[in-house]
Design a protein around this motif. Structure first.
Motif, PDB file in Angstrom:
ATOM      1  N   ALA A  77       0.837  -1.201   0.000  1.00 37.72           N
ATOM      2  CA  ALA A  77       0.000   0.000   0.000  1.00 37.72           C
ATOM      3  C   ALA A  77       0.875   1.255   0.000  1.00 37.72           C
ATOM      4  N   PHE A  78       0.290   2.354  -0.443  1.00 37.95           N
ATOM      5  CA  PHE A  78       0.964   3.652  -0.419  1.00 37.95           C
ATOM      6  C   PHE A  78       1.413   3.999   0.999  1.00 37.95           C
ATOM      7  N   PHE A  92      17.523  18.519   0.783  1.00 39.49           N
ATOM      8  CA  PHE A  92      18.916  18.747   1.164  1.00 39.49           C
ATOM      9  C   PHE A  92      19.818  18.883  -0.068  1.00 39.49           C
ATOM     10  N   GLN A  93      19.330  18.471  -1.234  1.00 37.48           N
ATOM     11  CA  GLN A  93      20.114  18.613  -2.464  1.00 37.48           C
ATOM     12  C   GLN A  93      19.609  19.756  -3.331  1.00 37.48           C
ATOM     13  N   GLY A  94      18.698  20.542  -2.817  1.00 38.00           N
ATOM     14  CA  GLY A  94      18.329  21.759  -3.516  1.00 38.00           C
ATOM     15  C   GLY A  94      16.966  21.729  -4.176  1.00 38.00           C
ATOM     16  N   ARG A  95      16.607  22.885  -4.749  1.00 38.55           N
ATOM     17  CA  ARG A  95      15.278  23.075  -5.316  1.00 38.55           C
ATOM     18  C   ARG A  95      15.051  22.250  -6.579  1.00 38.55           C
ATOM     19  N   TRP A  96      16.085  22.056  -7.374  1.00 40.86           N
ATOM     20  CA  TRP A  96      15.921  21.329  -8.629  1.00 40.86           C
ATOM     21  C   TRP A  96      15.561  19.876  -8.383  1.00 40.86           C
ATOM     22  N   ARG A  97      16.332  19.217  -7.508  1.00 45.38           N
ATOM     23  CA  ARG A  97      15.979  17.828  -7.201  1.00 45.38           C
ATOM     24  C   ARG A  97      14.641  17.760  -6.477  1.00 45.38           C
ATOM     25  N   SER A  98      14.358  18.740  -5.631  1.00 45.48           N
ATOM     26  CA  SER A  98      13.064  18.768  -4.941  1.00 45.48           C
ATOM     27  C   SER A  98      11.920  18.853  -5.936  1.00 45.48           C
ATOM     28  N   LEU A  99      12.075  19.696  -6.947  1.00 45.63           N
ATOM     29  CA  LEU A  99      11.041  19.854  -7.966  1.00 45.63           C
ATOM     30  C   LEU A  99      10.813  18.539  -8.708  1.00 45.63           C
ATOM     31  N   LEU A 100      11.883  17.911  -9.162  1.00 44.50           N
ATOM     32  CA  LEU A 100      11.758  16.667  -9.914  1.00 44.50           C
ATOM     33  C   LEU A 100      11.167  15.549  -9.066  1.00 44.50           C
ATOM     34  N   THR A 101      11.618  15.443  -7.816  1.00 49.67           N
ATOM     35  CA  THR A 101      11.095  14.420  -6.916  1.00 49.67           C
ATOM     36  C   THR A 101       9.619  14.648  -6.636  1.00 49.67           C
ATOM     37  N   SER A 102       9.252  15.902  -6.417  1.00 48.02           N
ATOM     38  CA  SER A 102       7.859  16.236  -6.169  1.00 48.02           C
ATOM     39  C   SER A 102       6.983  15.898  -7.373  1.00 48.02           C
ATOM     40  N   VAL A 107       2.885  12.262  -9.933  1.00 49.18           N
ATOM     41  CA  VAL A 107       2.497  11.308 -10.972  1.00 49.18           C
ATOM     42  C   VAL A 107       2.093   9.970 -10.350  1.00 49.18           C
ATOM     43  N   LEU A 108       2.831   9.533  -9.348  1.00 50.09           N
ATOM     44  CA  LEU A 108       2.562   8.233  -8.740  1.00 50.09           C
ATOM     45  C   LEU A 108       1.275   8.213  -7.927  1.00 50.09           C
ATOM     46  N   TYR A 109       0.987   9.315  -7.222  1.00 47.06           N
ATOM     47  CA  TYR A 109      -0.035   9.238  -6.183  1.00 47.06           C
ATOM     48  C   TYR A 109      -1.219  10.190  -6.339  1.00 47.06           C
ATOM     49  N   GLU A 110      -1.262  10.996  -7.383  1.00 41.77           N
ATOM     50  CA  GLU A 110      -2.397  11.900  -7.545  1.00 41.77           C
ATOM     51  C   GLU A 110      -3.718  11.136  -7.646  1.00 41.77           C
ATOM     52  N   ASN A 111      -3.657   9.899  -8.142  1.00 43.51           N
ATOM     53  CA  ASN A 111      -4.885   9.111  -8.257  1.00 43.51           C
ATOM     54  C   ASN A 111      -5.466   8.704  -6.902  1.00 43.51           C
ATOM     55  N   LEU A 112      -4.731   8.936  -5.825  1.00 42.12           N
ATOM     56  CA  LEU A 112      -5.234   8.624  -4.489  1.00 42.12           C
ATOM     57  C   LEU A 112      -6.019   9.783  -3.892  1.00 42.12           C
ATOM     58  N   ARG A 113      -6.074  10.904  -4.587  1.00 39.88           N
ATOM     59  CA  ARG A 113      -6.777  12.075  -4.061  1.00 39.88           C
ATOM     60  C   ARG A 113      -8.237  11.740  -3.760  1.00 39.88           C
ATOM     61  N   GLY A 114      -8.698  12.221  -2.627  1.00 41.64           N
ATOM     62  CA  GLY A 114     -10.072  11.999  -2.232  1.00 41.64           C
ATOM     63  C   GLY A 114     -10.287  10.823  -1.304  1.00 41.64           C
ATOM     64  N   ASP A 120      -4.473  13.902   0.770  1.00 38.06           N
ATOM     65  CA  ASP A 120      -4.845  15.091  -0.002  1.00 38.06           C
ATOM     66  C   ASP A 120      -3.982  16.294   0.390  1.00 38.06           C
ATOM     67  N   ALA A 121      -3.727  16.443   1.688  1.00 40.21           N
ATOM     68  CA  ALA A 121      -2.902  17.556   2.150  1.00 40.21           C
ATOM     69  C   ALA A 121      -1.487  17.445   1.592  1.00 40.21           C
ATOM     70  N   PHE A 122      -0.954  16.235   1.532  1.00 43.18           N
ATOM     71  CA  PHE A 122       0.382  16.025   0.980  1.00 43.18           C
ATOM     72  C   PHE A 122       0.397  16.322  -0.514  1.00 43.18           C
ATOM     73  N   LEU A 123      -0.624  15.879  -1.235  1.00 40.28           N
ATOM     74  CA  LEU A 123      -0.700  16.149  -2.673  1.00 40.28           C
ATOM     75  C   LEU A 123      -0.806  17.646  -2.943  1.00 40.28           C
ATOM     76  N   ASP A 124      -1.536  18.361  -2.103  1.00 40.34           N
ATOM     77  CA  ASP A 124      -1.607  19.821  -2.231  1.00 40.34           C
ATOM     78  C   ASP A 124      -0.246  20.457  -1.967  1.00 40.34           C
ATOM     79  N   GLU A 125       0.453  19.920  -0.977  1.00 39.59           N
ATOM     80  CA  GLU A 125       1.801  20.417  -0.667  1.00 39.59           C
ATOM     81  C   GLU A 125       2.737  20.236  -1.853  1.00 39.59           C
ATOM     82  N   LEU A 126       2.601  19.109  -2.559  1.00 41.64           N
ATOM     83  CA  LEU A 126       3.430  18.877  -3.741  1.00 41.64           C
ATOM     84  C   LEU A 126       3.177  19.938  -4.802  1.00 41.64           C
TER      85      LEU A 126
END
Length: 253
Positions: A77-78, A92-102, A107-114, A120-126
């Motif tokens: 499970a997620f 810790f490796q900067g905004r660029w890696r943070s952006l790509l990781t986010s 992509v992996l978990y947006e389908n879990l919204r709702g 949902d709060a985490f997806l909004d944070e992303l």
């Protein structure tokens, strides 16, 4: 873990090892963007499956199916904790890696919204973080998506290899569209036991090889995580290798 059935039991590839294979594949692409951004992209793909749950040696059944077999990652499970930890480590490796990781987590978990408020709060944070990091880096959505598409492409091809999904009889399987979103690549093995072909060929070299380590388990069932962890520590390790070669007449995309 990536778990494949084997004649004598199970073949286990750690997800972090699969990510390293994805980075080997990305290394063979022509560099995308300036050097610092391409190195950051390599780091993002190499570490995109880090921060896995620490289940080793403490009992429980996190790493097992209900029948006691090693659990493939698709059977788990997620984990909000793992996703949050991965994003925290990326920062810790900067905004660029943070952006790509986010973007990858979206992509992996947006389908879990709702389903759950916490998710949902985490997806909004992303989403919020992605907008903030793009502004700070002065990068537009198109360029960020182009870089992420390469990460996704390499992740997908690595999974095809690790999960033994290469079609038989020379048939082709779709990988993913490359950076830019206009060209979709396929993988095939034109000759049995021969090199693999990607079409259209996107890599710098005409031919190269990649590898990943896999553990061989002869025991089919385990009573708990501790027994599985002990078996994995003692298991023989095999290096799996694949040769990729540009097929005659195929042009570089």
């Amino acid at each position: 873990m990536i778990v494949n059935p084997a004649p004598a039991g199970w073949q286990v590839i750690y997800q972090q090892a699969h990510a390293l294979l994805a980075a080997q594949l990305m290394w063979q692409w022509p560099p995308l963007g300036p050097p610092d951004r391409f190195v950051g992209l390599l780091a993002a793909v190499a570490q995109h499956d880090d921060e896995q749950a620490a289940w080793h040696g403490r009992g429980g059944h996190y790493g097992l199916t209900p029948a006691g077999a090693p659990a493939n990652f698709t059977q788990k499970a997620f984990s909000l904790e793992q996703a949050q930890s991965l994003l925290a480590a990326a920062r810790f490796q900067g905004r660029w890696r943070s952006l790509l990781t986010s973007m990858h987590l979206s992509v992996l978990y947006e389908n879990l919204r709702g389903q759950k408020k916490e998710t949902d709060a985490f997806l909004d944070e992303l989403r919020t973080g992605q907008e903030t990091w793009r502004r700070g880096l002065k990068i537009n959505q198109k360029d960020a998506q182009q870089a992420y598409d390469l990460l996704h492409w390499c992740d997908r091809l690595s999974l095809i290899l690790c999960r033994q999904e290469i079609p038989e009889m020379g048939r082709a399987v779709e990988i993913y569209h490359g950076p830019g979103g206009t060209i979709t690549h396929t993988l095939s093995q034109p000759a049995a036991e021969g090199p693999l072909a990607v079409s259209p060929w996107p890599f710098r070299e005409e031919a190269f090889s990649v590898s990943v380590e896999a553990s061989a388990l002869s025991q089919l069932q385990f009573k708990d995580d501790a027994e599985l962890a002990e078996a994995l520590r003692a298991a023989p390790v095999e290096t799996l290798r694949w040769e990729l070669r540009r097929a005659p007449g195929k042009q570089i995309s």
